[in-house]
Design an enzyme around this catalytic site. Structure first.
Site, PDB file in Angstrom:
ATOM      1  N   ASN A   7       0.877 -10.155   4.580  1.00 24.28           N
ATOM      2  CA  ASN A   7       1.002  -9.774   5.973  1.00 24.28           C
ATOM      3  C   ASN A   7       0.380 -10.561   7.002  1.00 24.28           C
ATOM      4  O   ASN A   7      -0.670 -10.585   7.219  1.00 24.28           O
ATOM      5  CB  ASN A   7       0.333  -8.163   5.953  1.00 24.28           C
ATOM      6  CG  ASN A   7       0.724  -7.301   7.278  1.00 24.28           C
ATOM      7  OD1 ASN A   7       1.264  -8.011   8.352  1.00 24.28           O
ATOM      8  ND2 ASN A   7       0.253  -6.252   7.434  1.00 24.28           N
ATOM      9  N   ARG A  91       5.403  -8.786   4.676  1.00 26.98           N
ATOM     10  CA  ARG A  91       5.766  -7.764   5.583  1.00 26.98           C
ATOM     11  C   ARG A  91       6.496  -8.525   6.927  1.00 26.98           C
ATOM     12  O   ARG A  91       5.673  -9.595   7.275  1.00 26.98           O
ATOM     13  CB  ARG A  91       4.852  -7.023   5.913  1.00 26.98           C
ATOM     14  CG  ARG A  91       4.855  -6.179   7.069  1.00 26.98           C
ATOM     15  CD  ARG A  91       3.595  -5.544   7.447  1.00 26.98           C
ATOM     16  NE  ARG A  91       4.086  -4.365   8.577  1.00 26.98           N
ATOM     17  CZ  ARG A  91       3.281  -4.302   9.431  1.00 26.98           C
ATOM     18  NH1 ARG A  91       2.073  -4.801   9.760  1.00 26.98           N
ATOM     19  NH2 ARG A  91       3.528  -3.133  10.538  1.00 26.98           N
ATOM     20  N   HIS A 180       6.930   1.285  11.026  1.00 23.87           N
ATOM     21  CA  HIS A 180       6.203   1.775   9.862  1.00 23.87           C
ATOM     22  C   HIS A 180       7.433   2.354   8.750  1.00 23.87           C
ATOM     23  O   HIS A 180       6.996   3.101   7.967  1.00 23.87           O
ATOM     24  CB  HIS A 180       5.359   3.302  10.261  1.00 23.87           C
ATOM     25  CG  HIS A 180       4.443   2.861  11.333  1.00 23.87           C
ATOM     26  ND1 HIS A 180       4.207   3.702  12.456  1.00 23.87           N
ATOM     27  CD2 HIS A 180       3.397   1.998  11.295  1.00 23.87           C
ATOM     28  CE1 HIS A 180       3.007   3.185  12.977  1.00 23.87           C
ATOM     29  NE2 HIS A 180       2.504   2.213  12.484  1.00 23.87           N
ATOM     30  N   ARG A 241      -1.903   2.982  22.843  1.00 22.92           N
ATOM     31  CA  ARG A 241      -0.661   2.938  23.430  1.00 22.92           C
ATOM     32  C   ARG A 241      -0.091   4.458  24.253  1.00 22.92           C
ATOM     33  O   ARG A 241      -0.605   5.111  23.527  1.00 22.92           O
ATOM     34  CB  ARG A 241       0.371   2.624  22.563  1.00 22.92           C
ATOM     35  CG  ARG A 241       0.615   1.268  22.042  1.00 22.92           C
ATOM     36  CD  ARG A 241       1.810   0.799  20.887  1.00 22.92           C
ATOM     37  NE  ARG A 241       1.331  -0.143  20.137  1.00 22.92           N
ATOM     38  CZ  ARG A 241       1.437  -0.384  18.787  1.00 22.92           C
ATOM     39  NH1 ARG A 241       1.984   0.866  18.072  1.00 22.92           N
ATOM     40  NH2 ARG A 241       1.012  -1.152  18.123  1.00 22.92           N
ATOM     41  N   GLU A 386       1.310   0.738   1.784  1.00 22.67           N
ATOM     42  CA  GLU A 386       2.440  -0.217   2.565  1.00 22.67           C
ATOM     43  C   GLU A 386       2.258  -1.406   1.367  1.00 22.67           C
ATOM     44  O   GLU A 386       3.375  -1.871   1.228  1.00 22.67           O
ATOM     45  CB  GLU A 386       2.151  -0.617   3.891  1.00 22.67           C
ATOM     46  CG  GLU A 386       2.621   0.742   4.543  1.00 22.67           C
ATOM     47  CD  GLU A 386       2.241   0.429   6.263  1.00 22.67           C
ATOM     48  OE1 GLU A 386       0.878   0.568   6.431  1.00 22.67           O
ATOM     49  OE2 GLU A 386       2.930   0.005   7.070  1.00 22.67           O
TER      50      GLU A 386
END
Ligand code: ADP
Length: 399
Positions: A7, A91, A180, A241, A386
């Protein structure tokens, strides 16, 4: 088979070596501050972990080389040679409309991922660097791309279309994509399993609540809506965010403050969310709950804003699916924050769902049902993984 999961961020490279037959992690770690002073962390399962600062890491190539050298090191390593890595799973953040599934990477795929870079300028270029680096160091090992956006490619057009002139979709593919996806896919499948529900007839909601946060509506095993959009800025209020906001408010702030678009985007991505509402107290929910307990009203307001919008999305997804069979919470906040979960489940009382207060104390790594046995449908905490999801996808493609 052993799969190396990579990743890659702009200045970091996270890795895990996973034996997909046993689903055990053999080793994992992270290379940070690539291009600066370089910080290398290695954690072999059952072995002695270490952190090194003396490694030279001017680029991702040296970082990946340290990873491979350490994994195969006669003393610290967990495998004896590179041949024991059957495939590498990468990823990749944005696959646009081109990638609805994971793929074996070749030059054509890299070109197409590059074309998606305009949609994720901070992420895709770093992902491509990771791919190129591994291709160079392991030219005979298959490289697989697993996309954050892929799972949501099943959204219907009326869910992904923004109500703006259609030409922007035609010209630039401006639409909602969602993120996601690996986590929403992994957790929804596991949720159906633990609830003993048939995924192919089920209506599930997954709340992935980490630093970035998104909710998805998974109908008959397919994502039919999710809260993030063209970019990960849309939807829930998050750590830093803003999530959903009236663009008119953005225009007004820009004019009042004389801010450029770049400054505005930076403010909305990095200085907003619970961090912004709490006047920069923290983006970490533990700090916010503690501050609230000590009487900090803005910390309390930030938590209220976060939970309220989360409840709205959950309610909306129950509406669009005409019901729900189970709900899951996952990621840092979802797996650990009993306060957030409690607030959401209380708002499901009208549907006959009630919180099991004791079960709701669950923390990291615990798979647990947090609704009472009498509840009309179950609510679970399902830890996401993940890397394991990427390793599974990779193994499936290589086989
Ligand atoms: P990322 O999205 O950055 O990968 P995670 O899924 O690990 O992050 O989530 C990180 C967030 O989880 C932290 O910012 C924090 O708000 C939250 N978190 C972690 N542990 C706890 C806890 N014990 N209680 C409440 N929130 C927690």
């Amino acid at each position: 088979m052993n799969v190396l999961v990579i990743n890659c961020g702009s200045s970091s490279l996270k890795y895990q070596l996973i034996d997909t037959d046993t689903e055990k992690v053999l080793a994992k770690g992270i290379c940070e501050r690539i291009g600066l002073d370089g910080l290398f962390t290695y954690k072999p399962t059952g072995g002695i972990p270490f952190t090194k600062i003396e490694y030279d890491m001017p680029t991702h190539t040296e970082a990946a080389k340290h990873v491979i050298d350490t994994l195969t090191d006669p003393e610290a390593g967990v495998i004896s040679s590179l041949d024991e890595i059957a495939a590498v799973g990468h990823r990749i953040v944005h696959g646009g409309e081109r990638f609805a599934e994971s793929v074996i990477i070749d030059e054509e795929v890299i070109k197409e991922v590059e074309e998606c870079s305009a949609l994720a300028p901070l992420h895709n270029p770093a992902n491509i660097i990771g791919i190129r680096t591994c291709m160079k160091l392991m030219p005979d090992t298959p490289q697989i791309g697993v996309f954050d956006t892929a799972f949501h490619q099943t959204m219907p057009d009326y869910a992904y279309t923004y109500a703006i002139p259609y030409e922007y979709y035609e010209k630039y593919k401006v639409r909602r994509y969602g993120f996601h996806g690996t986590s929403h896919s992994f957790v929804s499948k596991r949720l159906a399993e633990v609830c003993d529900i048939d995924l192919d007839t089920s209506k599930l909601i997954v709340c992935h609540l980490g630093g970035g946060a998104s909710v998805s509506a998974v109908y008959r095993g397919k994502s039919i809506d999710t809260s993030m959009g063209l970019t990960p800025l849309e939807g829930l209020a998050m750590g830093t965010r803003s999530g959903d906001i009236d663009v008119g408010a953005v225009d007004y702030i820009a004019k009042q403050e004389g801010m450029s678009m770049e400054e505005i985007m930076n403010m909305l991505n990095k200085k907003s969310g619970v961090l912004g509402v709490s006047k920069e107290l923290s983006s970490d929910f533990r700090d916010l709950w503690n501050a609230r307990a000590e009487g900090n009203d803005l910390a309390g307001l930030a938590l209220d804003v976060f939970c309220y919008r989360l409840v709205k999305y959950v309610g909306a997804y129950i509406a669009v699916m005409n019901g729900v069979d189970a709900i899951a919470f996952t990621a840092g906040i979802g797996e650990n924050d009993e306060g957030v979960r409690e607030r959401v489940v209380h708002k499901l009382n009208y549907l006959g769902v009630f919180l099991d207060g004791e079960a709701n104390q669950a923390r990291y790594g615990k798979e647990v049902c947090i609704s009472t046995p009498e509840s009309k449908f179950p609510v679970w905490v399902i830890p996401t993984d993940e890397e394991l999801a990427i390793a599974r996808e990779t193994a499936a493609l290589v086989k």
